[in-house]
Design a protein around this motif. Structure first.
Motif, PDB file in Angstrom:
ATOM      1  N   LEU A  71      45.054  40.954  41.309  1.00  0.00           N
ATOM      2  CA  LEU A  71      44.156  40.644  40.131  1.00  0.00           C
ATOM      3  C   LEU A  71      42.950  39.561  40.286  1.00  0.00           C
ATOM      4  N   PHE A  72      43.981  38.526  40.390  1.00  0.00           N
ATOM      5  CA  PHE A  72      43.420  37.080  40.119  1.00  0.00           C
ATOM      6  C   PHE A  72      42.267  37.069  41.519  1.00  0.00           C
ATOM      7  N   VAL A  75      39.437  38.735  40.586  1.00  0.00           N
ATOM      8  CA  VAL A  75      38.385  38.329  39.638  1.00  0.00           C
ATOM      9  C   VAL A  75      37.783  37.051  40.306  1.00  0.00           C
ATOM     10  N   ILE A  76      38.538  36.285  40.970  1.00  0.00           N
ATOM     11  CA  ILE A  76      37.703  35.174  41.713  1.00  0.00           C
ATOM     12  C   ILE A  76      36.753  35.736  42.512  1.00  0.00           C
ATOM     13  N   LEU A  78      35.008  38.485  42.447  1.00  0.00           N
ATOM     14  CA  LEU A  78      33.972  38.901  41.317  1.00  0.00           C
ATOM     15  C   LEU A  78      33.220  38.039  40.859  1.00  0.00           C
ATOM     16  N   LEU A  79      33.631  36.772  40.454  1.00  0.00           N
ATOM     17  CA  LEU A  79      32.891  35.847  39.922  1.00  0.00           C
ATOM     18  C   LEU A  79      32.323  34.990  40.923  1.00  0.00           C
TER      19      LEU A  79
END
Lengths: 168, 104
Positions: A71-72, A75-76, A78-79
């Protein structure tokens, strides 16, 4: 033989785990920091194994190193964050943080120094699935059920917070 | 080899060092996601000390607490990351030094 294996497991995974933590602290690229944290989580799973807590070791790999870190990383990626810039501009704050951290380590080591007499010999009865499942279904039944409510609340909350406001 | 054998204090020392690394990370890093990962590291360090105490006394309470901490940490990670995504949507930045919209 068993004590030797425990010794080897402990030292290998203790050094790897602390190396992973230091990697998390000093890597400027968030992806590398996340990978260091995965190394740390695997090492903690190994330390659980050397403590004869097999169930928690497997759960550590599945939940932390598997689910949470994916998940982390997701998100990393993705951003698409750039590297942290200007970390070195806060010299006094960084130095203060390191002094406080080292003071904490010294203080806690001093507090727990008496525990070096415990040799951790014998077998651990509550490391396997069966005794833990028995405890969950008897003494810890209410917290176990509350976990499902918490997970549902987190699921709904995450969808509500992270949704795009364009369509609603 | 005998003198290197780990005792309860060795495991607690590893846990303490990991917790301190997490604390230093929370105080020094500026990327919101990395700060969040440091909090996860601190949670794991405490879990390690709980398992050590559980093993020390041959008692299930510590292990059960670790189980519940893991469940709550999973829920916390999901909500925290969704907050970070919402912040990024609104401000295009997750540097915690620039996030002071609640500051009076």
């Amino acid at each position: 033989m068993e004590a030797t294996l425990q010794t080897i497991l402990f030292w290998v995974f203790a050094i790897l785990g602390i190396a992973g933590g230091i990697g998390l602290l000093f890597n400027r690229n968030p992806v590398y920091a996340a990978l260091s944290l995965i190394l740390n989580f695997f090492s903690i799973a190994g330390l659980y194994l050397s403590l004869q807590a097999q169930f928690l070791s497997i759960i550590q790999v599945l939940v932390y190193a598997g689910a949470i870190m994916v998940l982390f990383l997701f998100v990393i990626m993705l951003l698409n964050l750039e590297h942290e810039s200007g970390v070195t501009t806060f010299h006094t704050r960084r130095a203060l943080a390191f002094v406080l951290g080292l003071a904490f380590v010294g203080e806690m080591l001093y507090v727990f120094r008496g525990l070096s007499a415990y040799k951790l010999e014998g077998s651990f009865e509550y490391g396997e699935v069966e005794p833990i499942g028995y405890q969950l279904m008897t003494y810890y039944l209410l917290p176990f059920e509350m976990i499902s409510v918490i997970l549902l609340a987190a699921l709904i909350g995450a969808i509500i917070v992270a949704r795009s406001h364009k369509y609603i | 080899m005998e003198s290197l054998a780990p005792n309860a204090f060795s495991y607690l020392a590893v846990s303490i060092v990991m917790f301190a690394i997490g604390t230093i990370g929370v105080m020094t890093r500026r990327n919101g996601i990395v700060v969040f990962m440091c909090i996860e590291l601190m949670l794991n360090a405490v879990n390690l000390s709980l398992v050590t105490f559980s093993r020390m006394h041959n008692d299930p309470t510590g292990s059960m607490l670790v189980f519940f901490v893991m469940c709550v940490a999973a829920a916390e990670a999901v909500v925290g990351l969704s907050i970070i995504i919402a912040l990024f949507r609104n401000k295009l930045d997750i540097d915690i030094n620039n996030l002071n919209i609640f500051k009076w």
